[in-house]
Design an enzyme around this catalytic site. Structure first.
Site, PDB file in Angstrom:
ATOM      1  N   TYR A   1     -40.911 -55.826  75.738  1.00 56.00           N
ATOM      2  CA  TYR A   1     -40.184 -55.190  74.635  1.00 56.00           C
ATOM      3  C   TYR A   1     -40.438 -56.008  73.370  1.00 56.00           C
ATOM      4  CZ  TYR A   1     -36.287 -53.360  71.880  1.00 56.00           C
ATOM      5  OH  TYR A   1     -35.517 -52.793  70.892  1.00 56.00           O
TER       6      TYR A   1
ATOM      7  N   HIS B   1      -6.791 -62.940  75.431  1.00 52.81           N
ATOM      8  CA  HIS B   1      -7.204 -63.484  74.155  1.00 52.81           C
ATOM      9  C   HIS B   1      -8.321 -62.597  73.567  1.00 52.81           C
ATOM     10  CE1 HIS B   1      -8.070 -67.449  71.776  1.00 52.81           C
ATOM     11  NE2 HIS B   1      -8.294 -66.381  71.060  1.00 52.81           N
TER      12      HIS B   1
END
Lengths: 246, 246, 246, 246
Positions: C241, C183
């Protein structure tokens, strides 16, 4: 020849050159529009056969700064006739082809990525489908590598010579492009516009051919009947594609 | 039929044809918008079943110059009924399909690169996922190559015939597209718009299928249950995708 | 609870839902902006955890026609609470995930081509570099295929169940996406915006991983130290970060 | 030094830094324009060698929100000298290179997909054609993986150290980029603009090299003569590409 006639001749030569400058500039810009170039990695030239003058892109100038006015005019021996900038570093290659093949009116060189991959691989692009056959009447050849001596002595001129050597006796206009081994494609046409068109075709066909081989490693090239059919319905004496036979 | 009734019929036929011209032009432009075509390498047609007239792109005309007005109208035998330009060189292929399959209302031909790679490889695109199954109820077939005689005698007509031969007894609308070997895809739909939609699907599915094979060379096609589920939730009598069952 | 308090609660629920409608609409439009969808092949939903209401894209509606107003509101059992259109045909899959994982605030489903190729190949995407490790703390799993019975009985619900089965005991937010075999990908996040972000990551990482395998078929996954470093410098308690630790 | 002279020095340093802020901001925006970055996955810095100050992109800020004003200024030891935001999390890597190589004026880090695939594969990009040789005088190296200890202790600094270790005695400006294994490319140049230019080259060359290997798995690298010719016609003392020798 009377002064008057001579004057007229000069005037019309100047006018033709002006038109050619514009065509060559436009064709260079089209390289960018068709996404064939990164930075300045490409160049287009065109020739005025009557005067033997060639208009070509200046070397290493950004596309945004190009104009019809800063195109460089050289003669067939490579002397700069008009222009303040250096002509493309590939000028000697272009000139070798113009000298050898009177039918060529425009030449393109790019490093378009998919065609360049074939050149780096040292493989001719086989005619695997009608897209190819609509423009190239057989494989798109790949030259041999230049020898160390050819590279050292007159690299760009010898690039032109090895192209001529590879074409040999074939009809240069029936397969209007070639891959220079370890380098990249050159294409040509009756004028700069058609040379750019053929540069697009080589890039598209190169990408399709790689994918085709990935799907069928043993695929064979088109047989002669289909090659004839597609090439000749667009290019032969009895062409019926487009509106030219109206 | 009274003169009045006849007049009304003609008038409404003319109006339908005008609408169709616009649809076919729009669908041709959509090929470009969906990035399925390079230069003029693609064409769309549509049919008005009541009059049996087909509207198709002229041959070799740039997309920028196309308009509803320069679309060409031909009858099912290929005679030009309206228009100053040559119809697409692939017209005979389109007409063969319209004559054979009354359910087809629009046809598209492109050389979109990923689908063309499969056609050049001579391989049907297997149904490897639900993206495929949402539109194609099984593999996207690939025709055999045409014989030299078929190519020489009536190439475009025979291209249509080999498509019909490949479809054989299958439901033409349940797998609305095919690959012509060594050439490129044709797709169709109930109208030109849907035919373009299916041309996009073939291109996307072709690219996904190549990558799938590169990741898993031995992958098998969808089993029937999943193929049924996806195709039928969009297309069956009990479809529940979208807003059509509201 | 006084009438006044109750009124205030209702009013703020309505306001939150209005904000969520806008976020979900925006996130659906972002799918297109990030080139993750062809036609209508994708959908985004978001949940208001306080009321348990889910906002989701209507089924089969073109992106150009979407607005915050035509998003559909359903409860966690899938009953339409607001909206005239059918909700996405994949709604039951979204709801299964919302019911199972309280941390999920938004869900995305696309058929983005490179991720879909991995799903069609039935392969998990291994963590081959720091791009992957910045977002997924390990491979991006691929579910088993659904059984014929699961497909026939409650396909979309069972798609959700097989995702849950595959995640098993793993931290659902540390690997915010999965491939459904044959899928395509589903991704999630704390809100619809982050779920779209993760859908982009899955597509980019899928393409890089295929090319990596083509260059080095025997490449191994990141070792734990590098996986930890990259994932935790963005997501751990000591993340450094970005600007969140300012 | 008189007060006046000192004042002048400070003033001109401030002016240089302002120019550099603008260059670094512009170079960061160019990453996006050249389609080298997804989201915030890239950063550019530049150094003012006279003051030893480095201007670098803030960490995790969207490109749309960047400006010359929010660039961060750090010294060569990584102390923030100007700016309210955290500098890029990769700052320590940039600084290690600036400290080691006085010729470097700008550094770029991206996760551009094709170069990243080579980094993930742990392979140097061989010089397979003249496109490569025009910019890189030999292969684009790939570092070893960092050890667990190097990752745990000072990851970004050690990334810089492993780059330095890989370059070893080579001329850092003659091969202005490198792949960090399992991570992504870093490139550099005499200024931020040239570093971005080289980042584009690495990405293009990486894509061509993969396709070349797919067409010819046993292809050999350019021989020295062609490498010399192309690199030196652009970069040597006798360079004749472009307009610099006018």
């Amino acid at each position: 020849m009377s002064e008057h006639t001579q004057w007229n001749k000069l005037e019309s030569a100047a006018r033709r050159l002006q038109v050619l400058r514009h065509q060559v500039w436009q064709a260079n810009m089209d390289l960018q529009r068709h996404q064939l170039v990164t930075f300045t990695w490409g160049n287009v030239s065109g020739i005025d056969r009557e005067s033997g003058l060639v208009v070509i892109k200046p070397s290493g100038v950004e596309y945004a700064e190009l104009s019809a006015d800063n195109m460089v005019v050289v003669d067939l021996q490579g002397h700069v006739v008009e222009g303040d900038l250096n002509p493309s570093s590939d000028t000697a290659t272009h000139l070798a082809l113009y000298r050898q093949y009177p039918a060529i009116g425009g030449i393109v060189h790019t490093h378009s990525p998919q065609a360049t991959a074939w050149a780096q691989a040292g493989r001719a692009i086989p005619a695997l489908g009608t897209t190819h056959a609509d423009y190239f009447y057989g494989p798109i050849a790949c030259t041999r590598a230049l020898t160390d001596q050819e590279i050292a002595e007159a690299y760009e001129l010898n690039t032109g010579k090895v192209i001529v050597e590879t074409i040999a006796d074939a009809d240069v206009m029936a397969s209007p492009g070639i891959l220079v081994k370890e380098h990249a494609p050159f294409t040509w046409g009756k004028d700069p516009h058609q040379a750019v068109h053929n540069a697009v075709v080589v890039e598209v066909v190169a990408g399709m051919a790689l994918q085709t081989l990935q799907l069928n490693a043993g695929v064979s090239s088109l047989n002669q009947a289909l090659l004839d059919k597609h090439y000749l319905r667009k290019h032969g004496a009895n062409a019926y594609y487009g509106q030219t036979n109206k």
